[in-house]
Motif scaffolding. Structure first.
Motif, PDB file in Angstrom:
ATOM      1  N   HIS A 141       9.385   2.779 -11.270  1.00 54.67           N
ATOM      2  CA  HIS A 141       8.051   3.318 -10.991  1.00 54.67           C
ATOM      3  C   HIS A 141       7.501   2.639  -9.746  1.00 54.67           C
ATOM      4  N   TRP A 142       7.035   3.425  -8.805  1.00 55.66           N
ATOM      5  CA  TRP A 142       6.629   2.917  -7.491  1.00 55.66           C
ATOM      6  C   TRP A 142       5.613   3.873  -6.904  1.00 55.66           C
ATOM      7  N   ARG A 143       4.691   3.357  -6.143  1.00 59.09           N
ATOM      8  CA  ARG A 143       3.706   4.261  -5.521  1.00 59.09           C
ATOM      9  C   ARG A 143       3.578   4.090  -4.020  1.00 59.09           C
ATOM     10  N   GLY A 144       4.118   3.000  -3.479  1.00 55.82           N
ATOM     11  CA  GLY A 144       3.990   2.817  -2.030  1.00 55.82           C
ATOM     12  C   GLY A 144       4.548   1.463  -1.619  1.00 55.82           C
ATOM     13  N   HIS A 145       4.731   1.311  -0.332  1.00 56.72           N
ATOM     14  CA  HIS A 145       5.372   0.098   0.187  1.00 56.72           C
ATOM     15  C   HIS A 145       4.554  -1.157  -0.097  1.00 56.72           C
ATOM     16  N   SER A 146       5.288  -2.287  -0.131  1.00 55.15           N
ATOM     17  CA  SER A 146       4.688  -3.563  -0.522  1.00 55.15           C
ATOM     18  C   SER A 146       3.467  -3.925   0.309  1.00 55.15           C
ATOM     19  N   ALA A 147       3.482  -3.529   1.598  1.00 55.41           N
ATOM     20  CA  ALA A 147       2.387  -3.921   2.487  1.00 55.41           C
ATOM     21  C   ALA A 147       1.036  -3.421   1.971  1.00 55.41           C
ATOM     22  N   HIS A 148       1.018  -2.292   1.247  1.00 53.94           N
ATOM     23  CA  HIS A 148      -0.283  -1.772   0.775  1.00 53.94           C
ATOM     24  C   HIS A 148      -0.266  -1.368  -0.705  1.00 53.94           C
ATOM     25  N   MET A 149       0.730  -1.839  -1.464  1.00 53.13           N
ATOM     26  CA  MET A 149       0.852  -1.335  -2.847  1.00 53.13           C
ATOM     27  C   MET A 149      -0.300  -1.772  -3.754  1.00 53.13           C
ATOM     28  N   ASN A 150      -0.933  -2.914  -3.413  1.00 54.39           N
ATOM     29  CA  ASN A 150      -1.995  -3.382  -4.307  1.00 54.39           C
ATOM     30  C   ASN A 150      -3.196  -2.442  -4.324  1.00 54.39           C
ATOM     31  N   GLN A 151      -3.335  -1.655  -3.241  1.00 51.94           N
ATOM     32  CA  GLN A 151      -4.442  -0.673  -3.223  1.00 51.94           C
ATOM     33  C   GLN A 151      -4.129   0.565  -4.060  1.00 51.94           C
ATOM     34  N   LEU A 152      -2.900   0.662  -4.545  1.00 51.92           N
ATOM     35  CA  LEU A 152      -2.491   1.873  -5.276  1.00 51.92           C
ATOM     36  C   LEU A 152      -2.461   1.642  -6.783  1.00 51.92           C
ATOM     37  N   ALA A 153      -3.009   0.495  -7.214  1.00 53.79           N
ATOM     38  CA  ALA A 153      -2.892   0.112  -8.628  1.00 53.79           C
ATOM     39  C   ALA A 153      -4.043   0.666  -9.461  1.00 53.79           C
ATOM     40  N   SER A 154      -4.268   1.973  -9.368  1.00 53.55           N
ATOM     41  CA  SER A 154      -5.324   2.514 -10.234  1.00 53.55           C
ATOM     42  C   SER A 154      -4.775   3.690 -11.051  1.00 53.55           C
ATOM     43  N   TYR A 155      -5.078   3.673 -12.340  1.00 53.86           N
ATOM     44  CA  TYR A 155      -4.457   4.596 -13.297  1.00 53.86           C
ATOM     45  C   TYR A 155      -5.518   5.183 -14.210  1.00 53.86           C
ATOM     46  N   ASN A 156      -5.271   6.405 -14.701  1.00 54.35           N
ATOM     47  CA  ASN A 156      -6.129   6.972 -15.742  1.00 54.35           C
ATOM     48  C   ASN A 156      -5.775   6.334 -17.077  1.00 54.35           C
ATOM     49  N   GLU A 157      -4.507   6.478 -17.452  1.00 57.79           N
ATOM     50  CA  GLU A 157      -3.999   5.825 -18.672  1.00 57.79           C
ATOM     51  C   GLU A 157      -2.665   5.227 -18.269  1.00 57.79           C
ATOM     52  N   LEU A 158      -2.660   3.919 -18.051  1.00 57.77           N
ATOM     53  CA  LEU A 158      -1.538   3.252 -17.377  1.00 57.77           C
ATOM     54  C   LEU A 158      -0.178   3.683 -17.905  1.00 57.77           C
TER      55      LEU A 158
END
Ligand code: PMM
Length: 281
Positions: A141-158
């Motif tokens: 499971h991945w949403r984006g490159h390491s340089a900006h992945m912390n901004q992608l850590a939002s979920y409706n129901e994880l």
């Protein structure tokens, strides 16, 4: 039912495979720079195998938070001689890469597994390449490159979101013609996940297992473990906590655990196996 009590022990489950991490990188977050020369990397891979690793996971590009990309030629120069030599020694090797061309070159050099933390999202050629190779594929499971992945850590129901997103990647792989018996899924701990997200995913591995694919857990030395520990001067201080996670992952039915310190996980899994079997095996 007769009145006689019959104790039936359920069949013992197999112990998870141990995947030993071999980062041939100058900058990986916990062991970067240590196995930077080809000879050192091969020696470390062989040593982890001796300690009980079933698979050696060779990577040439760090995915630590904030990491920059590495040119693909440089990545291949780092990893291919190591993959080739470990394979020649009869050791099962996986290649940890985001790049389809590195996956193909590593398979040619003997890697039997492609471990792609991006689940095919980082390189649009990845799934076509996997379909053309005789390899197992770890889809994370991945949403984006390491340089900006912390901004992608939002979920409706994880857990539901991670499950659905993994399922979509698997469905696409099957459309590409990949044999689904060769797929392993991974929650991608730390990739667009907070510490709390990682713990929630670990506590709900059964919901990922219910996708019907083997599950790999990669918690080793990750930052979220540091937050639990009073004494954490160095990432290796997280090895005991990692080993406990290995045993708990075994209990949850994980297919494999990806770890830096093979010895402590091998010990934890020996305990788990004795517990599971009543030491009858
Ligand atoms: N984590 C890292 C690298 N590769 N592969 C899988 N399948 N799962 C993971 O959780 C994972 C991975 C980052 O950790 P490292 O820099 O210590 O290798």
């Amino acid at each position: 039912m007769t009145s006689e009590m019959v104790l039936v022990r359920r069949a013992a489950r197999p112990r998870p495979r141990i995947m030993g991490i071999l980062n041939v990188t100058p900058d990986s977050f916990s062991d970067g720079g240590r196995w930077n020369s080809v000879d050192d990397a091969i020696a470390h891979g062989a040593a982890m195998h001796e300690q009980g690793a079933d698979i050696i996971d060779v990577g040439g590009e760090s995915t630590r938070p904030g990491a920059e990309r590495v040119p693909v030629e440089e990545e291949q120069q780092r990893v291919l001689p190591v993959v080739r030599e470990l394979n020649d020694r009869g050791i099962r090797v996986s290649i940890d890469t985001l790049n389809a061309s590195t996956a193909a070159a590593a398979a040619e050099a003997g890697a039997g597994i492609v471990n792609d933390v991006s689940g095919g999202l980082a390189d649009e050629e990845m799934f076509r390449t996997i379909a053309s190779l005789e390899v197992d594929y770890i889809v994370s499971h991945w949403r984006g490159h390491s340089a900006h992945m912390n901004q992608l850590a939002s979920y409706n129901e994880l857990v539901g979101d991670v499950r659905t997103e993994l399922q979509a990647r698997v469905a696409e792989l099957i459309i590409w013609g990949v044999d689904e018996r060769r797929l392993i899924v991974d929650p991608g701990l730390g990739f667009a996940k907070t510490g709390a997200h990682n713990w929630t995913l670990l506590g709900n591995l059964d919901r990922l297992q219910s996708l019907g694919y083997p599950v790999l857990v990669g918690a080793s030395r990750k930052g979220f473990l540091a937050d639990l520990l009073e004494h954490d001067a160095n990432p290796i201080d997280r090895d005991p906590a990692t080993a406990v996670i290995s045993a708990l992952a075994a209990q949850a039915g994980a297919w494999g655990v990806r770890v830096h310190d093979v010895a402590s996980t091998a010990a934890a899994l020996a305990v788990w196996t004795a517990w599971e079997t009543g030491a009858t095996q």
